[in-house]
Design an enzyme around this catalytic site. Structure first.
Site, mmCIF file in Angstrom:
data_model
loop_
_atom_site.group_PDB
_atom_site.id
_atom_site.type_symbol
_atom_site.label_atom_id
_atom_site.label_comp_id
_atom_site.label_asym_id
_atom_site.label_seq_id
_atom_site.Cartn_x
_atom_site.Cartn_y
_atom_site.Cartn_z
ATOM 1 N N GLN A 42 -4.091 -8.512 0.749
ATOM 2 C CA GLN A 42 -4.511 -8.853 2.075
ATOM 3 C C GLN A 42 -5.785 -8.422 2.294
ATOM 4 O OE1 GLN A 42 -0.593 -6.632 3.469
ATOM 5 N NE2 GLN A 42 -1.070 -8.130 5.096
ATOM 6 N N ARG A 99 -4.297 4.559 2.621
ATOM 7 C CA ARG A 99 -3.163 3.832 2.037
ATOM 8 C C ARG A 99 -3.502 2.312 1.673
ATOM 9 N NH1 ARG A 99 1.485 0.841 4.334
ATOM 10 N NH2 ARG A 99 3.034 0.847 2.859
ATOM 11 N N HIS A 143 3.543 -4.168 -3.000
ATOM 12 C CA HIS A 143 3.307 -4.546 -1.734
ATOM 13 C C HIS A 143 3.561 -6.025 -1.778
ATOM 14 C CE1 HIS A 143 2.035 -3.101 2.398
ATOM 15 N NE2 HIS A 143 1.928 -4.448 2.518
ATOM 16 N N ASN A 188 6.983 -1.479 -0.984
ATOM 17 C CA ASN A 188 6.753 -1.539 0.656
ATOM 18 C C ASN A 188 7.707 -2.238 1.105
ATOM 19 O OD1 ASN A 188 5.074 -1.389 3.114
ATOM 20 N ND2 ASN A 188 5.070 -3.583 2.686
ATOM 21 N N GLU A 189 8.242 -1.766 2.041
ATOM 22 C CA GLU A 189 9.354 -2.395 3.064
ATOM 23 C C GLU A 189 10.339 -3.315 2.171
ATOM 24 O OE1 GLU A 189 7.757 -5.135 6.189
ATOM 25 O OE2 GLU A 189 6.797 -3.343 7.022
ATOM 26 N N ASN A 330 7.467 2.250 8.362
ATOM 27 C CA ASN A 330 6.675 1.281 8.815
ATOM 28 C C ASN A 330 7.385 1.290 10.318
ATOM 29 O OD1 ASN A 330 5.300 1.336 6.740
ATOM 30 N ND2 ASN A 330 5.550 -0.648 6.087
ATOM 31 N N TRP A 441 -1.880 0.606 10.797
ATOM 32 C CA TRP A 441 -1.877 -0.691 10.160
ATOM 33 C C TRP A 441 -2.747 -1.408 11.029
ATOM 34 C CZ3 TRP A 441 -0.972 -2.777 5.444
ATOM 35 C CH2 TRP A 441 -0.947 -4.046 5.307
ATOM 36 N N PHE A 457 -4.162 -6.750 13.192
ATOM 37 C CA PHE A 457 -4.025 -5.343 13.632
ATOM 38 C C PHE A 457 -5.383 -4.481 13.400
ATOM 39 C CE2 PHE A 457 0.242 -7.207 12.741
ATOM 40 C CZ PHE A 457 1.040 -6.377 13.394
#
Ligand code: NAG
Ligand code: NAG
Ligand code: NAG
Ligand code: NAG
Ligand code: NAG
Ligand code: NAG
Length: 516
Positions: A42, A99, A143, A188-189, A330, A441, A457
């Site tokens: 990202q 992070r 991620h 992640n997630e 999160n 975030w 964000f």
């Protein structure tokens, strides 16, 4: 749109008054960390430079994202080339921690085998830059961006073979960076990765059953979400075991796992909806935390999923149990949960049908493309529920933030969102929750998973038409910087900002005036 949410916010505040009305950073414990987050694909850009090869996210984005939005991470924020400037901004802002994630296919382009020296050099440079500024690196290993080579070879997370390759990749990271990195998050997630990548097929690697509303060319929504999670748990446990045996004594670091925690409240107080809410929590959260704390999946999952739910051997169960030092949480949205037993009658049930609930956003008519309602009291309720179920373990809020159209420099709603959550953390800790840090975030306007470059964000605005990709602080960046510099943050104050003063964070000139 905005008025509706202001109304909701005022209503929420009226019903659930925030106990902490005025706070400063020094109200937090001295070791509490404030940071901001991003992830590799990202922000980095340089997608095909210096030996990096594609990940499943590259493939998905370059194929047009199922038509949902345009854009890709080929250039993104170009942090690969601008990391020094970005770390300088972080330092000026006063962040304790950053992070970010490592791009597995930049470090090990084929997912296994030789290390890319340029990739190694980049992450060493970034980590050194951070630590030289006193900013802790908090690193995620995966991620949403598994190397495409492993997807092609054995269908990535669907296969057990990923466990060995992930462990070898983690070994390289611990060995090369672990002298400076003390906080590792393996995945992640995990829960959303499994659900929206392998049940819905909405995002990479876009796998789902042929009858799903999204047109996946491969996949099986009845089985793969469970296999993927099983392999994530085993890959995590294997990496954590390796860390503890080989590196922990010397490096003294911590290993965690990250999940998305939605808020869940029963739609009504009927026992059906109350039980359905517990079931939704077991499916979304217990799916990971029961194995981490008890070494097995929740009973209701075993019952509803039956033989499609993989089984841990005794050895695996013992390896997974106790394998997290902390949980990364999160938190963005909350839902009302309604019992939906009818979905258990469907043939070839998918993960969501197995859950047998209907989830209704709070408020009901919100879409994922607009401002998120501010509900820290629901986060607190969720964390107390986890404490009740699993004990009082360390938690980092790894992501939390507000979605707005990207070019909004005067992002007052984001300031309100972040301020409410930070203020509420104090109350949560006073009420006994073991929260160790909070990451907004996102640090910059990044290439978003579900909205590309349309909504974001970020604390910093980036005009992607500007070839220099100049970073401009939004009001939220200035607010956060003021907070991090121990200015009093009155929950009732109106923050004023002259956008022309937007260089104050960048240049370290006097911080903004906060009007009360
Ligand atoms: C998914 O896998 C299950 C179990 O192997 C099988 O019964 C089912 O037919 C598969 N579904 C699809 C859509 O391929
Ligand atoms: C899936 O394919 C069908 C038929 O080609 C099309 O009508 C539909 O819009 C597609 N759905 C998505 C989500 O792309
Ligand atoms: C459910 O009961 C709780 C506690 O008595 C109450 O606060 C809440 O408003 C009720 N919720 C609904 C939807 O009736
Ligand atoms: C959403 O619901 C609120 C409250 O019921 C209503 O005032 C608002 O107009 C609705 N918004 C949309 C976009 O439907
Ligand atoms: C931060 O501000 C509070 C309240 O004004 C004050 O009591 C405290 O000493 C300050 N801490 C530092 C490190 O400046
Ligand atoms: C603040 O941002 C505006 C809008 O991009 C820009 O024109 C202006 O030069 C900036 N102000 C300063 C002091 O940098």
């Amino acid at each position: 749109m905005m008025h509706q949410f202001v109304a909701v916010l005022l209503l929420a505040l009226a019903l659930f008054p925030v106990a902490v009305n005025s706070f400063t950073k020094t109200d937090f414990p001295p070791h509490f960390l404030f940071g901001a987050s991003t992830s590799a694909y990202q922000v980095e850009g340089a997608a095909d430079q210096d030996g990096r090869k594609p990940s499943i996210w590259d493939t998905f984005a370059l194929a047009g994202n199922g038509g949902a939005y345009q854009g890709n991470g080929d250039i993104a924020c170009d942090q690969y080339h601008k990391y020094k400037d970005d770390v300088e901004l972080m330092a000026k802002m006063g962040l304790d921690a950053y992070r970010f994630s490592i791009s597995w296919s930049r470090l090990i382009p084929d997912g296994k085998g030789p290390i890319n020296p340029k990739g190694l050099e980049y992450y060493n440079n970034l980590i050194n830059e951070l630590t030289s500024q006193g900013i802790q690196p908090h690193v995620t290993l995966n991620h949403w961006d598994l190397p495409q080579a492993l997807e092609d070879e054995y269908e990535g997370w669907v296969s057990r073979r990923v466990i060995k390759d992930f462990t070898a990749y983690a070994d390289v990271c611990f060995r090369e960076f672990g002298d400076r990195v003390k906080h590792w998050t393996t995945v992640n997630e995990g829960n959303m990765y499994s659900m929206i990548g392998y049940d819905l097929g909405l995002v990479q690697p876009q796998r789902c059953s042929p009858d799903s509303i999204f047109n996946c060319s491969k996949g099986n929504s009845s089985t793969e979400p469970y296999l993927v999670t099983h392999h994530m748990l085993l890959a995590h446990a294997s990496a954590a075991n390796l860390y503890r045996n080989k590196y922990k004594v010397k490096q003294q670091g911590f290993i965690g796992f990250n999940i998305l925690v939605h808020g869940y409240l029963p739609l009504t107080n009927t026992s059906e909806d109350v039980i359905a809410t517990k079931r939704a929590q077991d499916f979304f959260i217990g799916w990971y935390l029961n194995p981490f704390f008890f070494g097995e999946y929740p009973a209701v999952m075993k019952k509803n999923v039956g033989s499609r739910l993989p089984i841990f051997t005794n050895r695996e169960s013992n390896l997974v149990k106790g394998s997290i030092d902390f949980l990364g949480v999160n938190f963005y949205y909350a839902f009302h949960v309604k019992n939906n037993p009818g979905s258990l009658q469907i043939k070839n049930r998918d993960y969501l049908a197995d859950m047998a609930v209907e989830r209704i956003y709070i408020p009901e008519n919100i879409t994922l493309q607009e401002e998120i309602p501010i509900t820290p009291w629901i986060l607190e309720r969720m964390l107390h529920s986890l404490k009740n179920d699993y004990g009082n373990f360390p938690i980092y809020i790894h992501e939390n933030g507000q979605l707005l159209t990207r070019n909004t420099l005067d992002d007052q709603p984001r300031v309100e969102y972040i301020r409410e959550y930070i203020g509420s953390l104090l109350e949560m800790m006073r009420n006994g929750l073991d929260i160790r840090g909070y990451f907004v975030w996102s640090f910059l306007d990044v290439f978003e998973l579900q909205s590309g470059y349309e909504a974001s964000f970020g604390l910093y605005y980036i005009d992607f038409e500007d070839p220099t990709l100049r970073r401009q602080p939004k009001l939220s960046a200035l607010w956060y910087s003021n907070f991090l510099n121990n200015k009093t943050m009155d929950i009732n104050s109106k923050i004023t900002m002259n956008i022309e003063e937007n260089s104050s964070v960048l240049s370290n000139t006097p911080l903004l005036h906060i009007a009360t």
